[in-house]
Design an enzyme around this catalytic site. Structure first.
Site, PDB file in Angstrom:
ATOM      1  N   HIS A  97       0.815  -1.206   0.000  1.00  0.00           N
ATOM      2  CA  HIS A  97       0.000   0.000   0.000  1.00  0.00           C
ATOM      3  C   HIS A  97       0.851   1.260   0.000  1.00  0.00           C
ATOM      4  CE1 HIS A  97      -2.695  -3.126   1.612  1.00  0.00           C
ATOM      5  NE2 HIS A  97      -3.609  -2.486   0.924  1.00  0.00           N
ATOM      6  N   ARG A 104      -1.730  -0.318  10.306  1.00  0.00           N
ATOM      7  CA  ARG A 104      -0.550  -0.565   9.475  1.00  0.00           C
ATOM      8  C   ARG A 104       0.717  -0.013  10.093  1.00  0.00           C
ATOM      9  NH1 ARG A 104      -3.384   1.084   3.742  1.00  0.00           N
ATOM     10  NH2 ARG A 104      -4.740  -0.731   3.602  1.00  0.00           N
TER      11      ARG A 104
END
Length: 580
Positions: free
Chosen positions: A221, A547
């Site tokens: 990502h 994350r």
């Protein structure tokens, strides 16, 4: 940063889907009211477990590229690097349902877990058994004794393939899930990033990799890696990636593996083949046989430079499932190109629509207080405009810790919220406005922000459901409801380096001001000041959620973007009320 061949960023996902369908008309179609569910023409059939794979866009060919006969039946597409919303996932789930249950497969990310979980619950209420399976192949993101916390990255490829084959062979939902687990347990991935990617809406790099450096252990990502090191040769990098993979798979002479060398978006095939060359040398030295290899772009991160290496340790069943024929845009095994078959027989599936909410007569509500529904609307507009003006700043903060899209997701959410507010009856109560805004966030954003703020707005609205207007105490109850809704959905606590580090202090400070007799405006101002201080304090915290947790000590020194956006909104609300 490289220029991008795009049109209006607001139309990006719709045009992406249009392009995918126009390129693969023999394989794919779109179903559902959200127009975000890409469905296999020859995939779903009566009596077969439905396979739904998904996540955000920006990873092409994942996830839509794996939709087709013998693999996935459908894939909901989220925004760039953001989970699809529950409604989008449900469109895919109902399209894939053949009456034998549906298995959702996706990477282990907070937003995906929330959104797919909510879709799973909603489908169960409509009589469809849906289960979730999260992939966790990323060795770098957590130690072996916490493998359930690991991310799912390019190794998704093997898990999706195995689950799709098991379903196509008419195994039960329980057995398909077991097959997916066996594939996941046998798969390990490590990656390296050489350059960052940029979000189409901003054109700015998500993070900075100085010339001569590389990031080991990044996700998919656009986030930074686990450690930054001086750049090395292809062989040295491959050795570094393979060492933990070999250690965890405990490969021995005579074992058999399949290999995936995956490009992240801008790394050439020449470089990828150099990596595979070294992988083959290492495995040959261990007397481990490569049964099959895939080299190319299978799970990308926009235009990020770098690659990952995935190995799956094969047994007889896993090998058979990898060999099972499939025909998708991105992967064909044991079949000719662009095969066209008559779609399998399927009984029609019908989604039930959510009943309209029960309206309350305004005359029965408490009308004391300075904050009327009209003022409340003005507060929401002010917070939206504040977020719009700080979009790039929030993306920069998120680039230091995550995927660099927080400002964009908040902008998308608030645009959707403002749109429904404008369409809502002028006589709507604050509760009704909150319900509409919460649903708008959930449908438009996905990611983790969608479920968190949907829960926040819904709980806040319920907290003042007996009010037409809000006085100071009711306004604080509304703020407290926002905080409780976010906390219950996300599970974070103060000190975890999340938006809660702004929301909790805001509520506490507003309550303290109220106890001293402060006005509603002064209570909000006290809350805004505390929220800003709380957001600033996250700079020195180590992340324990989401994350950024994967960064460990590297997360220290960076402000949490969720806390920053929360403070921006609360400040805007305070200014609006103080200006009355």
């Amino acid at each position: 940063m490289p220029k991008k061949l795009i049109n209006d960023p607001d139309d990006l996902i719709a045009e992406l889907i249009e392009g995918i369908i126009s390129a693969h008309p023999n394989h794919l179609t779109v179903q559902g009211k959200t127009s975000r569910a890409i469905v296999a023409i020859n995939g779903p059939r009566d009596g077969k477990v439905g396979i739904v794979v998904g996540g955000g866009s920006g990873h092409e060919p994942a996830f839509a590229g794996y939709v087709g006969k013998g693999l996935a039946d459908a894939a909901p597409l989220g925004n760039i690097f953001a989970s699809p919303s529950p409604t989008q996932i449900m469109d895919a789930g109902f399209a894939a349902d053949g009456g034998a249950g549906v298995l959702f497969l996706y990477g282990n990310y907070t937003g995906d877990v929330m959104n797919f979980g909510m879709a799973e619950e909603s489908m169960a209420k409509q009589g469809v058994v849906a289960r979730s399976f999260v992939t966790t192949d990323d060795v770098a993101s957590a130690p072996a004794d916490k493998s359930n916390e690991r991310r799912g990255i390019a190794g998704n490829f093997f898990v999706f393939k195995v689950a799709g084959a098991a379903a196509d062979l008419d195994l039960t939902l329980e057995d398909v899930e077991v097959a997916a687990r066996r594939a996941n347990d046998a798969t390990r991935t490590m990656g390296v990033a050489l350059s960052a990617c940029s979000m189409p809406q901003t054109g700015k790099a998500n993070f900075d990799i100085p010339d001569g450096d590389m990031e080991i252990g990044m996700g998919i990502h656009g986030e930074p890696g686990i450690v930054r090191l001086p750049a090395e040769s292809a062989d040295a990098v491959t050795d570094r990636l393979m060492q933990p993979i070999l250690a965890e798979l405990a490969l021995k002479a005579g074992d058999k593996v399949a290999v995936l060398v995956n490009g992240l978006g801008s790394t050439t095939l020449l470089e990828l083949y150099l990596l595979h060359r070294r992988v083959a040398q290492i495995l040959h030295a261990e007397n481990v046989t490569i049964y099959h290899s895939w080299v190319g772009e299978y799970c990308t991160s926009l235009e990020m430079g770098g690659a990952s290496v995935s190995l799956i340790k094969l047994d007889e069943d896993l090998q058979r499932w990898l060999d099972h024929p499939c025909d998708t845009p991105a992967l064909r095994v044991g079949t000719g190109q662009n095969t066209v078959e008559k779609p399998a027989k399927r009984s029609p599936r019908k989604q039930t629509h959510i009943q309209e909410r029960t309206k309350r007569e305004p005359s029965s509500l408490d009308s004391s207080g300075q904050i009327t529904p009209e003022v409340f609307r003005d507060m929401m507009v002010a917070s939206a405009e504040a977020i719009f003006s700080q979009r790039n700043y929030l993306c920069e903060l998120d680039g230091d810790l995550g995927d660099g899209d927080h400002g964009i997701t908040m902008e998308i959410g608030w645009k959707a919220a403002l749109s429904v507010v404008e369409q809502t009856d002028v006589k709507a109560t604050i509760l009704e406005l909150c319900e509409d805004m919460g649903q708008a966030f959930l449908d438009a954003v996905g990611a983790s922000v969608g479920p968190l703020y949907a829960s926040g707005f819904n709980t806040a609205g319920e907290a003042v459901s007996d009010r037409l207007n809000l006085d100071a105490q009711a306004m604080i109850s509304w703020l407290d409801g926002m905080t409780r809704g976010i906390t219950v959905r996300g599970g974070a606590s103060v000190g975890d380096k999340t938006m809660i580090d702004a929301w909790e202090p805001a509520v506490a400070a507003a309550k303290q001001a109220f106890e001293k007799g402060a006005s509603v405006g002064d209570c909000l101002t006290a809350g805004a000041r505390a929220a800003s201080m709380g957001a600033e304090a996250t700079t020195q915290m180590q992340s324990n959620r989401g994350r950024s947790k994967k960064l460990g000590i590297r997360s220290v020194g960076h402000k949490d973007p969720g806390a920053a956006s929360a403070a921006i909104m609360i400040v805007a609300w305070a200014k609006t009320v103080q200006a009355l």
